[in-house]
Design a protein around this motif. Structure first.
Motif, PDB file in Angstrom:
ATOM      1  N   ILE A  33       0.728  -1.385  -0.078  1.00 24.83           N
ATOM      2  CA  ILE A  33       0.146   0.030  -0.181  1.00 24.83           C
ATOM      3  C   ILE A  33       0.588   0.954   0.289  1.00 24.83           C
ATOM      4  O   ILE A  33       1.547   1.179   1.006  1.00 24.83           O
ATOM      5  CB  ILE A  33      -1.554   0.126   1.362  1.00 24.83           C
ATOM      6  N   ASN A  34       0.693   1.946  -0.953  1.00 27.55           N
ATOM      7  CA  ASN A  34       1.800   3.372  -1.263  1.00 27.55           C
ATOM      8  C   ASN A  34       0.778   4.880  -0.503  1.00 27.55           C
ATOM      9  O   ASN A  34      -0.144   4.313  -1.680  1.00 27.55           O
ATOM     10  CB  ASN A  34       1.754   3.352  -2.341  1.00 27.55           C
ATOM     11  N   ILE A  35       0.965   5.465   0.456  1.00 26.66           N
ATOM     12  CA  ILE A  35       0.245   6.687   0.318  1.00 26.66           C
ATOM     13  C   ILE A  35       0.590   7.991   0.695  1.00 26.66           C
ATOM     14  O   ILE A  35       1.790   8.322  -0.008  1.00 26.66           O
ATOM     15  CB  ILE A  35      -0.292   6.619   1.962  1.00 26.66           C
ATOM     16  N   THR A  54      -2.763   3.768  -3.496  1.00 28.82           N
ATOM     17  CA  THR A  54      -2.539   2.974  -4.859  1.00 28.82           C
ATOM     18  C   THR A  54      -2.136   1.567  -4.239  1.00 28.82           C
ATOM     19  O   THR A  54      -0.859   1.259  -2.579  1.00 28.82           O
ATOM     20  CB  THR A  54      -0.776   2.860  -6.081  1.00 28.82           C
ATOM     21  N   ILE A  55      -2.103   0.784  -4.500  1.00 25.04           N
ATOM     22  CA  ILE A  55      -1.688  -0.805  -4.732  1.00 25.04           C
ATOM     23  C   ILE A  55      -0.498  -1.385  -4.949  1.00 25.04           C
ATOM     24  O   ILE A  55      -0.981  -1.285  -7.068  1.00 25.04           O
ATOM     25  CB  ILE A  55      -2.904  -1.576  -4.000  1.00 25.04           C
ATOM     26  N   GLU A  56       0.397  -1.227  -5.127  1.00 27.57           N
ATOM     27  CA  GLU A  56       1.274  -2.430  -5.856  1.00 27.57           C
ATOM     28  C   GLU A  56       1.865  -3.594  -5.993  1.00 27.57           C
ATOM     29  O   GLU A  56       1.264  -4.023  -4.865  1.00 27.57           O
ATOM     30  CB  GLU A  56       2.284  -1.587  -5.125  1.00 27.57           C
ATOM     31  N   ASN A  57       1.152  -4.245  -6.960  1.00 29.53           N
ATOM     32  CA  ASN A  57       1.604  -5.736  -7.045  1.00 29.53           C
ATOM     33  C   ASN A  57      -0.085  -6.335  -6.137  1.00 29.53           C
ATOM     34  O   ASN A  57      -0.143  -6.814  -5.458  1.00 29.53           O
ATOM     35  CB  ASN A  57       2.001  -6.379  -6.033  1.00 29.53           C
ATOM     36  N   PRO A  58      -0.668  -5.685  -7.300  1.00 27.17           N
ATOM     37  CA  PRO A  58      -2.056  -6.015  -6.654  1.00 27.17           C
ATOM     38  C   PRO A  58      -2.419  -7.388  -7.092  1.00 27.17           C
ATOM     39  O   PRO A  58      -2.186  -7.868  -8.122  1.00 27.17           O
ATOM     40  CB  PRO A  58      -3.162  -4.870  -7.534  1.00 27.17           C
ATOM     41  N   VAL A  59      -4.129  -7.711  -6.328  1.00 28.26           N
ATOM     42  CA  VAL A  59      -3.686  -8.936  -6.424  1.00 28.26           C
ATOM     43  C   VAL A  59      -5.440  -9.506  -6.709  1.00 28.26           C
ATOM     44  O   VAL A  59      -6.183  -8.668  -6.501  1.00 28.26           O
ATOM     45  CB  VAL A  59      -3.723 -10.132  -5.245  1.00 28.26           C
ATOM     46  N   TYR A 104      -5.287  -4.249   3.517  1.00 27.51           N
ATOM     47  CA  TYR A 104      -5.532  -4.171   2.062  1.00 27.51           C
ATOM     48  C   TYR A 104      -5.574  -6.333   2.387  1.00 27.51           C
ATOM     49  O   TYR A 104      -4.437  -6.922   2.317  1.00 27.51           O
ATOM     50  CB  TYR A 104      -4.286  -4.531   0.254  1.00 27.51           C
ATOM     51  N   VAL A 105      -6.395  -6.905   2.344  1.00 22.95           N
ATOM     52  CA  VAL A 105      -6.869  -8.507   2.397  1.00 22.95           C
ATOM     53  C   VAL A 105      -7.089  -9.294   0.660  1.00 22.95           C
ATOM     54  O   VAL A 105      -7.457  -8.572  -0.045  1.00 22.95           O
ATOM     55  CB  VAL A 105      -7.825  -9.133   3.042  1.00 22.95           C
ATOM     56  N   PHE A 106      -5.918 -10.369   0.688  1.00 21.92           N
ATOM     57  CA  PHE A 106      -6.142 -10.712  -0.612  1.00 21.92           C
ATOM     58  C   PHE A 106      -5.499 -12.403  -0.266  1.00 21.92           C
ATOM     59  O   PHE A 106      -4.424 -12.321   0.907  1.00 21.92           O
ATOM     60  CB  PHE A 106      -3.942 -10.365  -1.426  1.00 21.92           C
ATOM     61  N   ARG A 110      -4.874 -13.641   3.979  1.00 20.26           N
ATOM     62  CA  ARG A 110      -3.187 -12.641   3.474  1.00 20.26           C
ATOM     63  C   ARG A 110      -3.495 -11.099   3.684  1.00 20.26           C
ATOM     64  O   ARG A 110      -3.813 -11.066   3.257  1.00 20.26           O
ATOM     65  CB  ARG A 110      -2.198 -13.026   2.413  1.00 20.26           C
ATOM     66  N   ASN A 111      -2.817 -10.059   4.591  1.00 24.23           N
ATOM     67  CA  ASN A 111      -3.009  -8.800   4.898  1.00 24.23           C
ATOM     68  C   ASN A 111      -1.441  -7.794   4.887  1.00 24.23           C
ATOM     69  O   ASN A 111      -0.533  -8.643   5.119  1.00 24.23           O
ATOM     70  CB  ASN A 111      -3.749  -8.456   5.280  1.00 24.23           C
ATOM     71  N   VAL A 112      -1.763  -7.219   4.353  1.00 18.31           N
ATOM     72  CA  VAL A 112      -1.050  -6.142   4.284  1.00 18.31           C
ATOM     73  C   VAL A 112      -1.107  -4.573   4.868  1.00 18.31           C
ATOM     74  O   VAL A 112      -2.615  -4.226   4.453  1.00 18.31           O
ATOM     75  CB  VAL A 112      -0.619  -5.988   3.180  1.00 18.31           C
ATOM     76  N   THR A 113      -1.063  -3.995   5.373  1.00 17.97           N
ATOM     77  CA  THR A 113      -0.983  -2.720   5.962  1.00 17.97           C
ATOM     78  C   THR A 113      -0.355  -1.313   5.756  1.00 17.97           C
ATOM     79  O   THR A 113       0.878  -1.633   6.151  1.00 17.97           O
ATOM     80  CB  THR A 113      -1.520  -2.944   7.990  1.00 17.97           C
TER      81      THR A 113
END
Length: 132
Positions: A33-35, A54-59, A104-106, A110-113
């Motif tokens: 996640i790029n803010i 923006t989301i880099e490497n979205p799933v 971001y849940v994928f 799995r998730n990133v914050t």
């Protein structure tokens, strides 16, 4: 005997091909996640506040949620490029600050914050002017 040798060699070749392919496949990089800003200032009177991202490497199937630590931020409206909050006015006597966690849940849960700090000054009353 020739058939059994051929069958044995064919099985070994298939096993080598299958295990060889696994070594060549690199896992996709995790999303990021790029803010736009890691800290934002809300107006003392409140109103809308947007967090651009923006989301880099979205799933495929990945979703973004936003969770403020305090309820004065209001409910989040998430679009493809921003999270917008309707911030309440700060009618207290002190500035306040909260953290908004973007998640971001994928994949298989799995998730990133990413975190954004939001600060807000208090609404200052206008002084009484003598003679008015």
């Amino acid at each position: 005997m020739k058939t059994s040798n051929f069958l044995f060699i064919a099985i070994l070749a298939a096993a080598a091909v299958l295990t060889g392919c696994k070594d060549n496949i690199e896992p996709a990089p995790d999303p990021v996640i790029n803010i736009s800003d890691s800290s934002l200032v809300a107006l003392p009177e409140g109103g809308e506040l947007a967090i651009a991202y923006t989301i880099e490497n979205p799933v495929d199937g990945g979703t973004l949620t936003a969770d403020p630590a305090d309820d004065w931020m209001g409910e989040a409206k998430v679009s493809d490029t921003a999270v917008v909050f309707n911030v309440e006015p700060n009618e207290g006597e002190q500035a306040r600050e909260t953290t908004v966690t973007l998640t971001y849940v994928f994949g298989d849960d799995r998730n990133v914050t990413a975190e954004v700090i939001v600060s807000q000054d208090f609404v200052q009353e206008e002084p009484d002017v003598p003679g008015e």
